[in-house]
Write an enzyme that holds these catalytic residues in place. Structure first.
Site, PDB file in Angstrom:
ATOM      1  N   GLY A 177      -3.009  -7.352  -5.879  1.00  0.00           N
ATOM      2  CA  GLY A 177      -2.597  -8.998  -5.205  1.00  0.00           C
ATOM      3  C   GLY A 177      -3.427  -9.030  -3.381  1.00  0.00           C
ATOM      4  O   GLY A 177      -2.888  -9.574  -2.576  1.00  0.00           O
ATOM      5  N   GLY A 219      -6.793  -4.722 -10.413  1.00  0.00           N
ATOM      6  CA  GLY A 219      -5.707  -4.601 -10.671  1.00  0.00           C
ATOM      7  C   GLY A 219      -5.430  -6.458 -11.437  1.00  0.00           C
ATOM      8  O   GLY A 219      -5.693  -6.856 -12.073  1.00  0.00           O
ATOM      9  N   SER A 220      -4.540  -7.121 -10.303  1.00  0.00           N
ATOM     10  CA  SER A 220      -5.209  -8.281 -10.368  1.00  0.00           C
ATOM     11  C   SER A 220      -6.302  -9.455 -11.036  1.00  0.00           C
ATOM     12  O   SER A 220      -5.777 -10.525 -11.942  1.00  0.00           O
ATOM     13  CB  SER A 220      -4.436  -9.327  -9.283  1.00  0.00           C
ATOM     14  OG  SER A 220      -4.475  -8.804  -7.991  1.00  0.00           O
ATOM     15  N   SER A 225      -6.017  -1.392 -13.408  1.00  0.00           N
ATOM     16  CA  SER A 225      -4.994  -1.099 -12.576  1.00  0.00           C
ATOM     17  C   SER A 225      -3.897  -1.523 -13.416  1.00  0.00           C
ATOM     18  O   SER A 225      -3.680  -2.785 -13.180  1.00  0.00           O
ATOM     19  CB  SER A 225      -4.895  -1.332 -11.499  1.00  0.00           C
ATOM     20  OG  SER A 225      -3.432  -1.185 -11.117  1.00  0.00           O
ATOM     21  N   ASP A 233      -1.286   4.131 -11.088  1.00  0.00           N
ATOM     22  CA  ASP A 233      -1.073   3.914  -9.725  1.00  0.00           C
ATOM     23  C   ASP A 233       0.462   4.222  -9.517  1.00  0.00           C
ATOM     24  O   ASP A 233       1.701   3.515 -10.096  1.00  0.00           O
ATOM     25  CB  ASP A 233      -0.686   2.337  -8.808  1.00  0.00           C
ATOM     26  CG  ASP A 233      -2.479   2.008  -8.912  1.00  0.00           C
ATOM     27  OD1 ASP A 233      -2.840   2.743  -7.927  1.00  0.00           O
ATOM     28  OD2 ASP A 233      -2.883   1.262  -9.262  1.00  0.00           O
ATOM     29  N   MET A 277       3.804   5.298  -7.357  1.00  0.00           N
ATOM     30  CA  MET A 277       4.167   5.194  -6.392  1.00  0.00           C
ATOM     31  C   MET A 277       5.274   5.777  -5.265  1.00  0.00           C
ATOM     32  O   MET A 277       6.270   5.903  -6.868  1.00  0.00           O
ATOM     33  CB  MET A 277       3.584   3.875  -5.714  1.00  0.00           C
ATOM     34  CG  MET A 277       2.675   3.366  -5.835  1.00  0.00           C
ATOM     35  SD  MET A 277       3.192   1.754  -4.891  1.00  0.00           S
ATOM     36  CE  MET A 277       1.257   1.273  -5.881  1.00  0.00           C
ATOM     37  N   MET A 325     -10.422   3.049  -0.274  1.00  0.00           N
ATOM     38  CA  MET A 325      -8.878   2.338  -0.464  1.00  0.00           C
ATOM     39  C   MET A 325      -9.426   0.728   0.514  1.00  0.00           C
ATOM     40  O   MET A 325     -10.228   1.049   1.946  1.00  0.00           O
ATOM     41  CB  MET A 325      -7.329   2.731   0.330  1.00  0.00           C
ATOM     42  CG  MET A 325      -6.953   3.488  -1.096  1.00  0.00           C
ATOM     43  SD  MET A 325      -6.829   3.612  -2.912  1.00  0.00           S
ATOM     44  CE  MET A 325      -6.029   1.866  -2.313  1.00  0.00           C
ATOM     45  N   GLY A 367      -0.086   0.059  -1.887  1.00  0.00           N
ATOM     46  CA  GLY A 367       1.672   0.037  -1.994  1.00  0.00           C
ATOM     47  C   GLY A 367       1.924  -1.175  -3.109  1.00  0.00           C
ATOM     48  O   GLY A 367       2.527  -1.212  -4.066  1.00  0.00           O
ATOM     49  N   PHE A 368       0.955  -2.445  -3.268  1.00  0.00           N
ATOM     50  CA  PHE A 368       1.121  -3.388  -3.912  1.00  0.00           C
ATOM     51  C   PHE A 368      -0.016  -3.901  -4.320  1.00  0.00           C
ATOM     52  O   PHE A 368      -1.813  -3.745  -4.165  1.00  0.00           O
ATOM     53  CB  PHE A 368       1.716  -5.092  -3.190  1.00  0.00           C
ATOM     54  CG  PHE A 368       2.944  -3.917  -2.338  1.00  0.00           C
ATOM     55  CD1 PHE A 368       3.928  -4.517  -2.873  1.00  0.00           C
ATOM     56  CD2 PHE A 368       3.101  -4.202  -1.251  1.00  0.00           C
ATOM     57  CE1 PHE A 368       4.708  -4.186  -2.924  1.00  0.00           C
ATOM     58  CE2 PHE A 368       3.990  -3.339  -0.572  1.00  0.00           C
ATOM     59  CZ  PHE A 368       5.370  -3.100  -1.480  1.00  0.00           C
ATOM     60  N   HIS A 424      -3.019   7.887  -9.865  1.00  0.00           N
ATOM     61  CA  HIS A 424      -3.865   7.497  -8.119  1.00  0.00           C
ATOM     62  C   HIS A 424      -2.641   8.099  -7.569  1.00  0.00           C
ATOM     63  O   HIS A 424      -1.464   7.205  -7.682  1.00  0.00           O
ATOM     64  CB  HIS A 424      -4.495   6.210  -7.860  1.00  0.00           C
ATOM     65  CG  HIS A 424      -4.008   5.942  -5.950  1.00  0.00           C
ATOM     66  ND1 HIS A 424      -4.414   4.686  -5.921  1.00  0.00           N
ATOM     67  CD2 HIS A 424      -4.445   7.043  -5.611  1.00  0.00           C
ATOM     68  CE1 HIS A 424      -4.733   4.763  -4.703  1.00  0.00           C
ATOM     69  NE2 HIS A 424      -4.829   5.736  -4.245  1.00  0.00           N
ATOM     70  N   MET A 436       0.029   8.067  -5.053  1.00  0.00           N
ATOM     71  CA  MET A 436      -0.058   7.558  -3.344  1.00  0.00           C
ATOM     72  C   MET A 436       2.232   7.686  -3.680  1.00  0.00           C
ATOM     73  O   MET A 436       2.679   7.823  -3.134  1.00  0.00           O
ATOM     74  CB  MET A 436       0.129   5.894  -3.637  1.00  0.00           C
ATOM     75  CG  MET A 436      -1.642   5.633  -4.091  1.00  0.00           C
ATOM     76  SD  MET A 436      -0.954   4.573  -4.124  1.00  0.00           S
ATOM     77  CE  MET A 436      -0.875   3.763  -6.099  1.00  0.00           C
ATOM     78  N   HIS A 445      -6.361   2.427 -14.835  1.00  0.00           N
ATOM     79  CA  HIS A 445      -5.681   3.117 -13.344  1.00  0.00           C
ATOM     80  C   HIS A 445      -4.536   2.760 -13.286  1.00  0.00           C
ATOM     81  O   HIS A 445      -3.531   2.240 -13.943  1.00  0.00           O
ATOM     82  CB  HIS A 445      -6.723   2.108 -12.601  1.00  0.00           C
ATOM     83  CG  HIS A 445      -6.384   3.259 -11.089  1.00  0.00           C
ATOM     84  ND1 HIS A 445      -7.059   4.041 -10.733  1.00  0.00           N
ATOM     85  CD2 HIS A 445      -5.552   2.124  -9.807  1.00  0.00           C
ATOM     86  CE1 HIS A 445      -6.523   3.803  -9.248  1.00  0.00           C
ATOM     87  NE2 HIS A 445      -5.844   3.223  -9.104  1.00  0.00           N
ATOM     88  N   ASP A 449     -10.173   0.651  -4.396  1.00  0.00           N
ATOM     89  CA  ASP A 449      -9.279   0.372  -5.253  1.00  0.00           C
ATOM     90  C   ASP A 449      -8.739  -0.959  -4.121  1.00  0.00           C
ATOM     91  O   ASP A 449      -8.578  -0.129  -2.751  1.00  0.00           O
ATOM     92  CB  ASP A 449      -8.919   1.494  -5.240  1.00  0.00           C
ATOM     93  CG  ASP A 449      -7.043   1.573  -5.653  1.00  0.00           C
ATOM     94  OD1 ASP A 449      -7.081  -0.061  -6.337  1.00  0.00           O
ATOM     95  OD2 ASP A 449      -6.735   2.042  -6.038  1.00  0.00           O
ATOM     96  N   GLY A 450      -8.635  -2.225  -4.850  1.00  0.00           N
ATOM     97  CA  GLY A 450      -7.663  -3.384  -3.629  1.00  0.00           C
ATOM     98  C   GLY A 450      -8.030  -4.810  -3.304  1.00  0.00           C
ATOM     99  O   GLY A 450      -9.876  -4.300  -2.796  1.00  0.00           O
ATOM    100  N   GLY A 451      -8.334  -5.217  -4.178  1.00  0.00           N
ATOM    101  CA  GLY A 451      -8.775  -6.454  -3.669  1.00  0.00           C
ATOM    102  C   GLY A 451      -9.829  -6.595  -4.487  1.00  0.00           C
ATOM    103  O   GLY A 451     -11.111  -7.619  -4.172  1.00  0.00           O
TER     104      GLY A 451
HETATM  105  C1  DX5 Z   1      -2.745  -0.447  -4.479  1.00  0.00           C
HETATM  106  C2  DX5 Z   1      -2.994  -0.492  -5.480  1.00  0.00           C
HETATM  107  C3  DX5 Z   1      -4.182  -1.098  -6.421  1.00  0.00           C
HETATM  108  C4  DX5 Z   1      -3.913  -2.256  -6.714  1.00  0.00           C
HETATM  109  C5  DX5 Z   1      -5.082  -2.604  -6.897  1.00  0.00           C
HETATM  110  O1  DX5 Z   1      -2.159   0.317  -3.864  1.00  0.00           O
HETATM  111  O2  DX5 Z   1      -3.739   1.615  -5.494  1.00  0.00           O
HETATM  112  O3  DX5 Z   1      -4.860   0.069  -7.456  1.00  0.00           O
HETATM  113  O4  DX5 Z   1      -2.835  -2.063  -8.168  1.00  0.00           O
HETATM  114  O5  DX5 Z   1      -3.944  -3.661  -7.515  1.00  0.00           O
HETATM  115  P1  DX5 Z   1      -5.383  -5.609  -6.792  1.00  0.00           P
HETATM  116  O6  DX5 Z   1      -6.766  -4.966  -8.135  1.00  0.00           O
HETATM  117  O7  DX5 Z   1      -5.201  -6.235  -7.750  1.00  0.00           O
HETATM  118  O8  DX5 Z   1      -5.910  -5.524  -5.740  1.00  0.00           O
HETATM  119 ZN    ZN Z   2      -4.552   2.505  -7.348  1.00  0.00          ZN
END
Ligand code: DX5
Ligand code: ZN
Length: 219
Positions: A146, A198-199, A9, A36, A38, A138, A143-144, A67, A69, A34, A176-178
């Site tokens: 990390g 992402g992170s 991401s 994101d 928002m 999800m 939203g964020f 994606h 959002m 990916h 997606d996420g963590g």
């Molecule tokens: C969250 C995003 C994710 C996010 C993933 O709202 O949709 O795609 O960037 O980041 P990590 O992998 O760090 O959770």
């Molecule tokens: Zn995403």
């Protein structure tokens, strides 16, 4: 042995060198990027729009996985199609008529996906499954980047895998996420085929090593 793809991401990338960031993860094996999107309404954060997709298309080789959002995605979907997105995922919670919008996306030759927040049940999209190219589960509240992975969503992934098999549906299962070295295996074992990270990728100094670790740990 699990078969899957990592979709880094760019939300976690260093925007001052976006082109080399994308080239680096693609060289390390990423075939999807990916994106994101928002809007500050559906989620508290605000990121980028279709112009960034146009920019990415100048150098990205892989599939641009957008994606959305955003509240009322029907306003913005045509912009992302026009910009050249390869896939567009809308949130089930954000639109009154997801089915109509998915048809618009598909008719444009773009991969049509629906995403579910951690507290949205699979039953809310069950009727859409035959017409979907992708379902995004999800594993954090959007939203964020990390945030901490929520293992309780894996039950939805397992159910999606079982329904896909029993009905012969063709949707890809994305999560997606963590996602990181310690969580990826639980997601791939449950049936996730596209793993957004992402992170775990862009937060690492050595992105190639981070991609390799994820690919090895998810097997
Ligand atoms: C969250 C995003 C994710 C996010 C993933 O709202 O949709 O795609 O960037 O980041 P990590 O992998 O760090 O959770
Ligand atoms: Zn995403």
């Amino acid at each position: 042995m699990n078969t899957f793809h990592i979709a880094p991401s760019i939300l976690s990338a260093d925007f001052s060198k976006l082109e080399s960031e994308v080239r680096e993860v693609e060289a390390a094996g990423a075939s999807w990027i990916h994106v994101d999107v928002m809007d500050g309404h559906f989620v508290p954060n605000l990121t980028f729009g279709p112009d960034l997709v146009r920019t990415l298309k100048k150098f990205a080789q892989g599939s641009l996985d957008c994606h959305l959002m955003v509240q009322n995605p029907e306003r913005m979907v045509p912009w992302f199609i026009e910009a050249g997105a390869h896939g567009i995922t809308i949130h089930a919670e954000a639109t009154a008529d997801a089915s109509a919008l998915l048809k618009v996306i598909r008719a444009s030759g773009v991969r049509a996906g629906v995403s579910l927040n951690p507290d949205t049940p699979l039953s809310s999209i069950e009727a859409l499954l035959p017409e979907l190219d992708l379902v995004l589960v999800m594993s954090v509240f959007p939203g964020f980047s990390g945030q901490k992975f929520m293992p309780e969503v894996l039950e939805k992934v397992r159910k999606l895998k079982a329904i896909k098999k029993s009905h012969g549906y063709s949707y890809l299962i994305e999560i997606d996420g963590g996602i990181g070295p310690s969580t990826i295996k639980s997601a791939t074992d449950a049936g996730a085929e596209i793993l957004v990270a992402g992170s775990a990728v862009f937060g690492a100094t050595d992105r190639a090593a981070a991609m390799k670790t994820l690919m090895e740990n998810g097997r």
